[in-house]
Write an enzyme that holds these catalytic residues in place. Structure first.
Site, PDB file in Angstrom:
ATOM      1  CD  GLU A   1      -0.034  31.681  36.012  1.00 39.50           C
ATOM      2  OE1 GLU A   1      -1.259  31.728  36.245  1.00 39.50           O
ATOM      3  OE2 GLU A   1       0.444  31.945  34.913  1.00 39.50           O
TER       4      GLU A   1
ATOM      5  CG  HIS B   1      -1.028  35.209  34.102  1.00 41.11           C
ATOM      6  ND1 HIS B   1      -0.450  34.139  33.459  1.00 41.11           N
ATOM      7  CD2 HIS B   1      -1.136  36.183  33.174  1.00 41.11           C
ATOM      8  CE1 HIS B   1      -0.202  34.447  32.201  1.00 41.11           C
ATOM      9  NE2 HIS B   1      -0.611  35.683  32.004  1.00 41.11           N
TER      10      HIS B   1
ATOM     11  CB  SER C   1      28.797  19.936  46.005  1.00 43.86           C
ATOM     12  OG  SER C   1      27.434  20.253  46.202  1.00 43.86           O
ATOM     13  N   GLY C   2      28.047  19.527  49.240  1.00 44.14           N
ATOM     14  CA  GLY C   2      27.574  20.351  50.360  1.00 44.14           C
ATOM     15  C   GLY C   2      26.320  21.112  49.968  1.00 44.14           C
ATOM     16  N   GLY C   3      26.028  21.163  48.674  1.00 41.22           N
ATOM     17  CA  GLY C   3      24.812  21.812  48.203  1.00 41.22           C
ATOM     18  C   GLY C   3      23.589  20.965  48.535  1.00 41.22           C
ATOM     19  CB  VAL C   4      19.972  21.858  48.795  1.00 38.22           C
ATOM     20  CG1 VAL C   4      18.725  21.196  49.329  1.00 38.22           C
ATOM     21  CG2 VAL C   4      20.240  23.156  49.503  1.00 38.22           C
ATOM     22  CG  ASP C   5      19.772  20.465  44.188  1.00 41.80           C
ATOM     23  OD1 ASP C   5      18.916  20.735  45.052  1.00 41.80           O
ATOM     24  OD2 ASP C   5      19.974  21.177  43.187  1.00 41.80           O
ATOM     25  CB  SER C   6      25.116  16.932  45.775  1.00 48.05           C
ATOM     26  OG  SER C   6      25.729  17.619  46.835  1.00 48.05           O
ATOM     27  CB  ALA C   7      23.015  17.432  50.850  1.00 46.32           C
TER      28      ALA C   7
ATOM     29  CB  CYS D   1      -3.198  34.243  29.792  1.00 48.44           C
ATOM     30  SG  CYS D   1      -2.876  35.916  29.293  1.00 48.44           S
ATOM     31  CE1 TYR D   2      -1.696  32.034  21.624  1.00 49.29           C
ATOM     32  CE2 TYR D   2      -1.033  29.934  22.591  1.00 49.29           C
ATOM     33  CZ  TYR D   2      -1.305  30.715  21.475  1.00 49.29           C
ATOM     34  OH  TYR D   2      -1.178  30.161  20.215  1.00 49.29           O
TER      35      TYR D   2
ATOM     36  N   GLY E   1       1.196  32.327  26.995  1.00 48.52           N
ATOM     37  CA  GLY E   1       2.289  32.267  26.024  1.00 48.52           C
ATOM     38  C   GLY E   1       2.338  33.551  25.227  1.00 48.52           C
TER      39      GLY E   1
ATOM     40  CE  LYS F   1      17.882  24.262  45.534  1.00 52.67           C
ATOM     41  NZ  LYS F   1      19.074  23.825  44.799  1.00 52.67           N
TER      42      LYS F   1
END
Ligand code: XMP
Length: 561
Positions: A219, A217, A271-277, A130-131, A103, A417
């Site tokens: 990550e 870090h 919508s054809g987008g990944v999430d809505s699909a 770190c922080y 942070g 995602k």
């Protein structure tokens, strides 16, 4: 003082998205494991109560979300929560350990965020990064001081000659990524130094209570063995078993959706987008015909998008779909509008209006399904504790009517995602759809600078088609976060054959990114750019000049409007 405040790791943004990438073979295994296109039968679904979790306490680092993703990649469920989250919200998650994020604050600043008491009272393992390490040091009686020099960038970590569960499979010396100013001057009582770098004698510290601190870090991609350290922490220190798999998630969620919806009716925007699909497919798998999808064609989609989406959902998956061609209506409302925010506002409002009109025709509906993802959930949870300026009003087909009195169904709200993509593949969606690059809700309207007209939409669709085609042929489509064309409102003089032309300037944008918060322009090969440019000026009437956008985000944004 401030250490990782908005410092971008230079190479991070140059990298093509790798962090969330999972080998195709893994997807295939997952698909096989849950039976590919067959309905996934709940065999050994893990009830949420038994799901082990690692909790990341957020102190505002730009990498906090990345920590959670890395832990999930180790197949351990992980949640990122604000630093002041009360224990009663944490306890039901069945925490097995805590990670304190980095942070921008300094522990000695007035009002600096610190770890809540339960972190120490629960006697669960803790890893401070770190922080987070400085917080541990400060709260447990050590000393943190402003560093003589900021340590930012690569360092070589040397493991001390001691035994530590964090060290399994680590090299004796390896590169790590540092980004801090304050440093630990004196470790708290009971801690030993486990590793050092040139400037940090306590690059890793730990005690017998399973509390560890890392000054670097683990990550980020620039700490190549960082994931091993995180994996050692969750498996060897916290004792996690790794039961967070997409098949367990799917099985668990399918039963949950069935229970929640009962005999109710659900609507969802497509919508054809990944999430809505993925949302639609998921819910359809759970409750079949009780789901109706509404597909509003606002006329701002890419070439062949409508047909492809329709074919997959209606023909292949046999879903109930209400298709509305509202393109004329949207164009009428966009006539004469050049201000980007105004375009977004009009499209957002019109979308809701059309959606509501269609929903009313369906009759009584009980639930509205939304493609909310975990980053959205985190974003709204953290927004109170973080300052953020509004850059653009995002319109998402998921962000639907506030007025409709429907219960929300958000089956993806626990997922990142890349996990959504895994679920999509496991549910049998075509790779092409699952790996689709993000496409903004307001569509091509925000890629046409100036007024949106039918003619300009046709020009942009044709140019965009060439870009997509060539990027796919060059096998770069998946590596790039986004690649597309923009139709500018600049016209310039050119010559074709022996004739003067006066045509549009098309810009090409291709970026690499991890999460769209930052992005870098992609160093695609010149030859590829040459092919794209040649094809566009030859194949797209009205365009005689092509440029490549070489700005990163910040200071630009990915979309031009
Ligand atoms: P910017 O242009 O802000 O975009 O750098 C970041 C990411 O968000 C996408 N984007 C949108 N997505 N509705 C969406 O669903 C929107 O209104 C919208 N505006 C931008 C953009 O394509 C990029 O991936």
């Amino acid at each position: 003082m401030a250490k990782d405040k908005s410092k971008q790791t230079p190479n991070d943004s140059h990298r093509v998205a790798t962090s969330g990438d999972i080998e195709v073979s893994t997807y295939l295994e997952i698909a096989k494991e849950i039976g590919g296109e067959q309905p996934a039968v709940a065999k050994e679904a893990i009830p949420s109560a038994e799901r082990e979790a690692i909790i990341v306490i957020d102190f505002g680092s730009q990498y906090s979300m990345l920590i959670a993703r890395r832990i999930r990649e180790c197949q351990v469920y992980c949640e990122l929560v604000p630093h002041d989250t009360p224990w009663k919200k944490i306890a039901p998650l069945n925490p097995k350990g805590f990670i304190l994020s980095g942070g921008p604050a300094s522990v000695y600043e007035v009002g600096a965020p610190l770890a809540p008491a339960y972190i120490y009272e629960s006697h669960l393992p803790v890893l401070g990064i770190c922080y987070g390490m400085q917080v541990l040091t400060y709260q447990l009686g050590g000393q943190v001081i402003p560093g003589a020099k900021h340590e930012y960038g690569h360092a070589i970590l040397h493991l001390s000659d001691v035994d530590s569960p964090l060290f399994a499979d680590l090299s004796p010396s390896s590169p790590v990524w540092m980004s801090h100013a304050d440093k630990v001057e004196e470790m708290p009582p009971g801690f030993t130094a486990l590793a050092y770098t040139e400037n940090s004698p306590f690059a890793i510290m730990g005690n017998s209570e399973k509390i560890f601190g890392l000054q670097f870090h683990p990550e980020v991609a620039h700490t190549p063995e960082g994931k091993t350290i995180l994996k050692n922490f969750v498996y060897r220190v916290c004792g996690c078993k790794g039961n967070w798999t997409m098949s367990s998630f799917i099985n668990d969620s399918l039963s949950r959706i069935k229970r929640q919806v009962g005999k109710g009716k659900v609507i969802s925007a497509l919508s054809g987008g990944v999430d809505s699909a993925v949302v639609a497919t998921f819910i359809h798998r759970a409750i079949g015909d009780q789901l109706t999808c509404i597909f509003v064609n606002h006329g701002l989609l890419r070439r062949e998008e409508v047909e492809r989406t329709f074919n997959v959902f209606r023909l292949n998956l046999g879903m109930n779909i209400v298709y509305v061609d509202a393109s004329e209506r949207f164009l009428r409302r966009l006539k004469g509008v050049i201000d980007p925010e105004m375009k977004r506002k009009i499209i957002g409002e019109e979308f809701i209006r059309v959606f509501e009109e269609e929903a009313k025709k369906i009759g009584k509906v009980d639930f509205l399904a939304q493609g909310t993802l975990y980053p959205d959930v985190i974003e709204s949870a953290l927004s109170g504790s973080r300052a953020s300026a509004k850059i653009k009003t995002h319109h998402n087909v998921g962000g639907l009517p506030a007025k409709m009195t429907l219960q929300l169904l958000e089956p993806l709200r626990d997922l990142f995602k890349d996990e959504v993509r895994q679920v999509g593949l496991a549910l049998g969606l075509p790779e092409e759809m699952v790996w689709r690059q993000p496409f903004p809700g307001p569509g091509l309207a925000i890629r046409i600078i100036g007024e949106v007209t039918k003619e300009k939409l046709e020009i942009l669709r044709a140019a965009d088609w060439v870009v997509m085609n060539e990027i796919k042929k060059a096998k770069l489509y998946r590596q790039l976060w986004q690649s597309f064309a923009i139709l500018t409102d600049v016209k310039s003089v050119g010559v074709m054959g022996d004739y003067r032309t006066y045509g549009y300037l098309v810009a090409i944008r291709a970026v690499t990114s991890e999460d769209a918060m930052t992005a870098d322009w992609a160093r695609v090969p010149y030859d590829l750019l040459a092919r794209i440019s040649n094809r566009i000026v030859n194949e797209v009437p009205g365009v005689n000049r092509v440029v490549y956008d070489i700005t990163s985000k910040p200071p630009s944004t990915i979309e031009w409007e």
